[in-house]
Design a protein around this motif. Sequence first.
Motif, mmCIF file in Angstrom:
data_model
loop_
_atom_site.group_PDB
_atom_site.id
_atom_site.type_symbol
_atom_site.label_atom_id
_atom_site.label_comp_id
_atom_site.label_asym_id
_atom_site.label_seq_id
_atom_site.Cartn_x
_atom_site.Cartn_y
_atom_site.Cartn_z
ATOM 1 N N ILE A 1 0.900 -1.376 0.050
ATOM 2 C CA ILE A 1 -0.151 0.115 -0.228
ATOM 3 C C ILE A 1 0.867 1.425 -0.106
ATOM 4 O O ILE A 1 2.055 1.315 0.753
ATOM 5 C CB ILE A 1 -0.843 0.104 1.335
ATOM 6 N N LYS A 2 0.642 2.170 -0.863
ATOM 7 C CA LYS A 2 1.502 3.424 -0.954
ATOM 8 C C LYS A 2 0.972 4.457 0.204
ATOM 9 O O LYS A 2 -0.287 4.268 0.752
ATOM 10 C CB LYS A 2 1.212 4.061 -2.101
ATOM 11 N N PRO A 3 1.995 4.824 0.868
ATOM 12 C CA PRO A 3 1.738 5.795 2.172
ATOM 13 C C PRO A 3 0.765 7.124 1.909
ATOM 14 O O PRO A 3 0.287 7.265 2.747
ATOM 15 C CB PRO A 3 2.939 6.311 2.509
ATOM 16 N N GLU A 4 0.789 7.331 0.547
ATOM 17 C CA GLU A 4 0.052 8.396 0.126
ATOM 18 C C GLU A 4 -1.538 8.072 0.511
ATOM 19 O O GLU A 4 -2.436 8.705 0.882
ATOM 20 C CB GLU A 4 -0.021 9.004 -1.118
ATOM 21 N N ILE A 5 -2.051 6.700 -0.013
ATOM 22 C CA ILE A 5 -3.260 6.242 0.230
ATOM 23 C C ILE A 5 -3.581 5.964 1.459
ATOM 24 O O ILE A 5 -4.826 6.551 1.930
ATOM 25 C CB ILE A 5 -3.465 4.947 -0.645
ATOM 26 N N MET B 1 -6.619 7.226 6.854
ATOM 27 C CA MET B 1 -6.903 8.061 8.152
ATOM 28 C C MET B 1 -8.017 8.738 8.501
ATOM 29 O O MET B 1 -8.538 8.655 9.471
ATOM 30 C CB MET B 1 -5.485 8.784 8.235
ATOM 31 N N PRO B 2 -8.522 9.482 7.518
ATOM 32 C CA PRO B 2 -10.025 10.269 7.648
ATOM 33 C C PRO B 2 -11.127 9.480 8.174
ATOM 34 O O PRO B 2 -11.889 9.488 9.037
ATOM 35 C CB PRO B 2 -10.343 11.125 6.365
ATOM 36 N N PHE B 3 -11.094 8.076 7.529
ATOM 37 C CA PHE B 3 -12.091 7.236 7.912
ATOM 38 C C PHE B 3 -11.849 6.544 9.344
ATOM 39 O O PHE B 3 -12.976 6.717 10.002
ATOM 40 C CB PHE B 3 -12.163 5.997 6.712
ATOM 41 N N VAL B 4 -10.688 6.349 9.502
ATOM 42 C CA VAL B 4 -10.521 5.965 11.055
ATOM 43 C C VAL B 4 -10.877 6.874 12.087
ATOM 44 O O VAL B 4 -11.320 6.864 12.859
ATOM 45 C CB VAL B 4 -8.958 5.499 11.212
ATOM 46 N N LEU B 5 -10.408 8.224 11.820
ATOM 47 C CA LEU B 5 -10.567 9.530 12.536
ATOM 48 C C LEU B 5 -12.337 9.476 12.915
ATOM 49 O O LEU B 5 -12.775 9.955 13.878
ATOM 50 C CB LEU B 5 -10.024 10.649 12.291
ATOM 51 N N ARG B 6 -12.890 9.251 11.689
ATOM 52 C CA ARG B 6 -14.426 9.523 11.789
ATOM 53 C C ARG B 6 -15.000 8.387 12.666
ATOM 54 O O ARG B 6 -16.115 8.486 13.296
ATOM 55 C CB ARG B 6 -15.105 9.424 10.355
#
Length: 122
Positions: A18-22, A28-33
Amino acid sequence: MRKRIKHRTPTPGAVEQIKPEIVEEEIMPFVLRHEDEIINYIKDKATKETLKSLSPLLEKLEEAVKQQDCQSSEAAEAPAIMNYEEQLKKLQEASMAKVKEKELKIAERMNKLNTRLSNIRK
């Protein structure tokens, strides 16, 4: 500061990296939400796994409690079977034992008093 990860070309049959940009932009926004939901999910999974590992111990504990209940009920039934004469004999023996204990205490006190009196007379 972010470190850049160098990407290797995947070998055939290897899992694609997995590319770090992805990760930073999409996951990360999904995890935070959904942070609370994820935490609750992890807690539920941990609780279920803990209960699975403890279930044999809980079963053994339940068996031990049942056995103890059976033994205590048998012990409770035994005095009810005794007749009046046996109960009277047990009470008399218990009272005689108490009387003997009191007599021994009185004898000890009398001996102490006699030794004190003899010491005073000297």
